[in-house]
Design a protein around this motif. Structure first.
Motif, PDB file in Angstrom:
ATOM      1  N   GLY A 160       0.815  -1.211   0.000  1.00 46.55           N
ATOM      2  CA  GLY A 160       0.000   0.000   0.000  1.00 46.55           C
ATOM      3  C   GLY A 160       0.850   1.264   0.000  1.00 46.55           C
ATOM      4  N   ALA A 161       0.542   2.182  -0.893  1.00 43.74           N
ATOM      5  CA  ALA A 161       1.213   3.483  -1.012  1.00 43.74           C
ATOM      6  C   ALA A 161       2.691   3.381  -1.397  1.00 43.74           C
ATOM      7  N   CYS A 162       3.070   2.319  -2.080  1.00 48.68           N
ATOM      8  CA  CYS A 162       4.440   2.205  -2.613  1.00 48.68           C
ATOM      9  C   CYS A 162       4.443   2.884  -3.981  1.00 48.68           C
ATOM     10  N   GLU A 163       4.477   4.190  -3.983  1.00 50.44           N
ATOM     11  CA  GLU A 163       4.248   4.948  -5.206  1.00 50.44           C
ATOM     12  C   GLU A 163       5.349   4.864  -6.253  1.00 50.44           C
ATOM     13  N   SER A 164       6.535   4.349  -5.926  1.00 50.17           N
ATOM     14  CA  SER A 164       7.613   4.223  -6.915  1.00 50.17           C
ATOM     15  C   SER A 164       7.740   2.818  -7.488  1.00 50.17           C
ATOM     16  N   LEU A 165       7.055   1.859  -6.911  1.00 53.51           N
ATOM     17  CA  LEU A 165       7.128   0.474  -7.341  1.00 53.51           C
ATOM     18  C   LEU A 165       6.450   0.300  -8.704  1.00 53.51           C
ATOM     19  N   GLU A 166       7.148  -0.397  -9.644  1.00 53.33           N
ATOM     20  CA  GLU A 166       6.623  -0.545 -10.996  1.00 53.33           C
ATOM     21  C   GLU A 166       6.083  -1.931 -11.326  1.00 53.33           C
ATOM     22  N   SER A 167       6.655  -3.007 -10.762  1.00 55.91           N
ATOM     23  CA  SER A 167       6.159  -4.336 -11.109  1.00 55.91           C
ATOM     24  C   SER A 167       6.315  -5.321  -9.948  1.00 55.91           C
ATOM     25  N   VAL A 168       5.352  -6.226  -9.851  1.00 56.28           N
ATOM     26  CA  VAL A 168       5.326  -7.231  -8.798  1.00 56.28           C
ATOM     27  C   VAL A 168       4.912  -8.556  -9.413  1.00 56.28           C
ATOM     28  N   SER A 169       5.601  -9.620  -9.043  1.00 58.84           N
ATOM     29  CA  SER A 169       5.242 -10.959  -9.487  1.00 58.84           C
ATOM     30  C   SER A 169       5.092 -11.856  -8.263  1.00 58.84           C
ATOM     31  N   ILE A 170       4.006 -12.573  -8.207  1.00 57.27           N
ATOM     32  CA  ILE A 170       3.764 -13.528  -7.134  1.00 57.27           C
ATOM     33  C   ILE A 170       3.477 -14.862  -7.805  1.00 57.27           C
ATOM     34  N   SER A 171       4.396 -15.799  -7.653  1.00 54.67           N
ATOM     35  CA  SER A 171       4.250 -17.076  -8.340  1.00 54.67           C
ATOM     36  C   SER A 171       5.029 -18.173  -7.629  1.00 54.67           C
ATOM     37  N   LYS A 172       4.834 -19.373  -8.083  1.00 56.27           N
ATOM     38  CA  LYS A 172       5.552 -20.501  -7.500  1.00 56.27           C
ATOM     39  C   LYS A 172       7.064 -20.355  -7.677  1.00 56.27           C
ATOM     40  N   ASP A 173       7.493 -19.842  -8.817  1.00 55.50           N
ATOM     41  CA  ASP A 173       8.921 -19.783  -9.126  1.00 55.50           C
ATOM     42  C   ASP A 173       9.525 -18.384  -9.111  1.00 55.50           C
ATOM     43  N   GLY A 174       8.711 -17.321  -9.010  1.00 59.44           N
ATOM     44  CA  GLY A 174       9.251 -15.964  -9.069  1.00 59.44           C
ATOM     45  C   GLY A 174       9.704 -15.621 -10.467  1.00 59.44           C
ATOM     46  N   ASP A 175      10.137 -14.373 -10.681  1.00 62.12           N
ATOM     47  CA  ASP A 175      10.704 -13.957 -11.961  1.00 62.12           C
ATOM     48  C   ASP A 175      11.582 -12.740 -11.741  1.00 62.12           C
ATOM     49  N   ASP A 176      11.795 -11.927 -12.759  1.00 59.63           N
ATOM     50  CA  ASP A 176      12.723 -10.805 -12.655  1.00 59.63           C
ATOM     51  C   ASP A 176      12.027  -9.462 -12.431  1.00 59.63           C
ATOM     52  N   SER A 177      10.822  -9.458 -11.886  1.00 49.27           N
ATOM     53  CA  SER A 177      10.121  -8.201 -11.601  1.00 49.27           C
ATOM     54  C   SER A 177      10.831  -7.452 -10.484  1.00 49.27           C
ATOM     55  N   ASP A 178      10.449  -6.190 -10.292  1.00 51.25           N
ATOM     56  CA  ASP A 178      11.031  -5.388  -9.213  1.00 51.25           C
ATOM     57  C   ASP A 178      10.844  -6.070  -7.861  1.00 51.25           C
ATOM     58  N   VAL A 179       9.702  -6.680  -7.665  1.00 51.59           N
ATOM     59  CA  VAL A 179       9.435  -7.500  -6.493  1.00 51.59           C
ATOM     60  C   VAL A 179       8.947  -8.840  -6.995  1.00 51.59           C
ATOM     61  N   SER A 180       9.623  -9.895  -6.594  1.00 47.62           N
ATOM     62  CA  SER A 180       9.231 -11.229  -7.013  1.00 47.62           C
ATOM     63  C   SER A 180       9.094 -12.105  -5.777  1.00 47.62           C
ATOM     64  N   LEU A 181       7.885 -12.546  -5.524  1.00 43.94           N
ATOM     65  CA  LEU A 181       7.615 -13.425  -4.391  1.00 43.94           C
ATOM     66  C   LEU A 181       7.427 -14.829  -4.929  1.00 43.94           C
ATOM     67  N   LYS A 182       8.101 -15.790  -4.333  1.00 43.19           N
ATOM     68  CA  LYS A 182       7.946 -17.154  -4.805  1.00 43.19           C
ATOM     69  C   LYS A 182       7.516 -18.050  -3.655  1.00 43.19           C
ATOM     70  N   GLY A 183       6.780 -19.090  -3.996  1.00 44.75           N
ATOM     71  CA  GLY A 183       6.354 -20.032  -2.982  1.00 44.75           C
ATOM     72  C   GLY A 183       5.014 -20.643  -3.275  1.00 44.75           C
ATOM     73  N   ASP A 184       4.413 -21.207  -2.244  1.00 41.51           N
ATOM     74  CA  ASP A 184       3.093 -21.827  -2.339  1.00 41.51           C
ATOM     75  C   ASP A 184       2.088 -20.854  -1.741  1.00 41.51           C
ATOM     76  N   PHE A 185       1.198 -20.327  -2.563  1.00 38.66           N
ATOM     77  CA  PHE A 185       0.231 -19.319  -2.132  1.00 38.66           C
ATOM     78  C   PHE A 185      -1.184 -19.895  -2.050  1.00 38.66           C
ATOM     79  N   SER A 186      -1.286 -21.208  -1.976  1.00 43.68           N
ATOM     80  CA  SER A 186      -2.586 -21.864  -2.012  1.00 43.68           C
ATOM     81  C   SER A 186      -3.442 -21.620  -0.773  1.00 43.68           C
ATOM     82  N   LYS A 187      -2.867 -21.155   0.323  1.00 45.49           N
ATOM     83  CA  LYS A 187      -3.645 -20.905   1.541  1.00 45.49           C
ATOM     84  C   LYS A 187      -3.875 -19.414   1.793  1.00 45.49           C
ATOM     85  N   VAL A 188      -3.392 -18.554   0.899  1.00 42.34           N
ATOM     86  CA  VAL A 188      -3.612 -17.114   1.048  1.00 42.34           C
ATOM     87  C   VAL A 188      -5.106 -16.838   0.919  1.00 42.34           C
TER      88      VAL A 188
END
Length: 181
Positions: free
Chosen positions: A125-153
């Motif tokens: 929230g309010a991260c006004e300079s952030l340009e890209s986010v990836s949330i996936s099992k394997d991650g990628d090359d986005s500015d923020v890349s979260l990897k893991g198992d998100f099945s319980k979110v």
């Protein structure tokens, strides 16, 4: 401690159970490094909350018991990047983790989130300079890349709410079958 500008915790802290609020509201804190054995620490909640002068934060530690990342960097308005390396599989919440980090352009979370993670509310929230986010099992090359198992979110509520004005790309690639909000 009002004048505290630099913090380094480097070594074996294997009996320590909490780092929550340790540096909260240290307005003059500019750099922080945390490395070593923090295997019994369960919470980093509010660790740097309100550290508005923080410009460098590196965490590379053994956090095998870590469950709580809520508001860890909340209000670190000058922080352009974060590097967090360590065990993330037991984390249950990232709520408000980077909220109001207005200068944040990059976050490296080098560790896999596991099925314990259920709450990602207001994470960016309010991260006004952030340009890209990836949330996936394997991650990628986005500015923020979260990897893991998100099945319980269960909630991504307002994950980017409050002025993510530079955000151009969000990628969610995984099993989000428990998502209700």
């Amino acid at each position: 401690c009002a004048a505290l500008e630099n913090v380094t915790l480097d070594g074996t802290f294997s009996s320590l159970t909490l780092l929550a609020s340790l540096l909260k509201d240290k307005k003059n804190l500019e750099t922080a490094t945390i490395k070593g054995d923090f295997s019994k620490v369960t919470s980093l909640q509010d660790l740097f909350n309100g550290c508005s002068s923080l410009t460098s934060a590196t965490i590379d530690a053994d956090f095998t018991s870590l469950t709580n990342l809520q508001s860890t960097f909340y209000g670190c308005t000058a922080l352009p990047s974060v590097a967090l390396k360590g065990e993330l599989s037991n984390v249950t919440t990232t709520e408000n983790m980077f909220r109001n980090c207005k200068a944040l352009t990059e976050a490296t979370l080098d560790g896999e989130f596991g099925v314990a993670l259920t709450n990602m509310k207001y994470m960016f929230g309010a991260c006004e300079s952030l340009e890209s986010v990836s949330i996936s099992k394997d991650g990628d090359d986005s500015d923020v890349s979260l990897k893991g198992d998100f099945s319980k979110v269960t909630t991504l509520q307002d994950m980017f709410n409050g002025g993510c004005t530079s955000l151009k790309k969000v990628s969610l690639k995984d099993d989000f079958s428990s998502l209700t909000n």
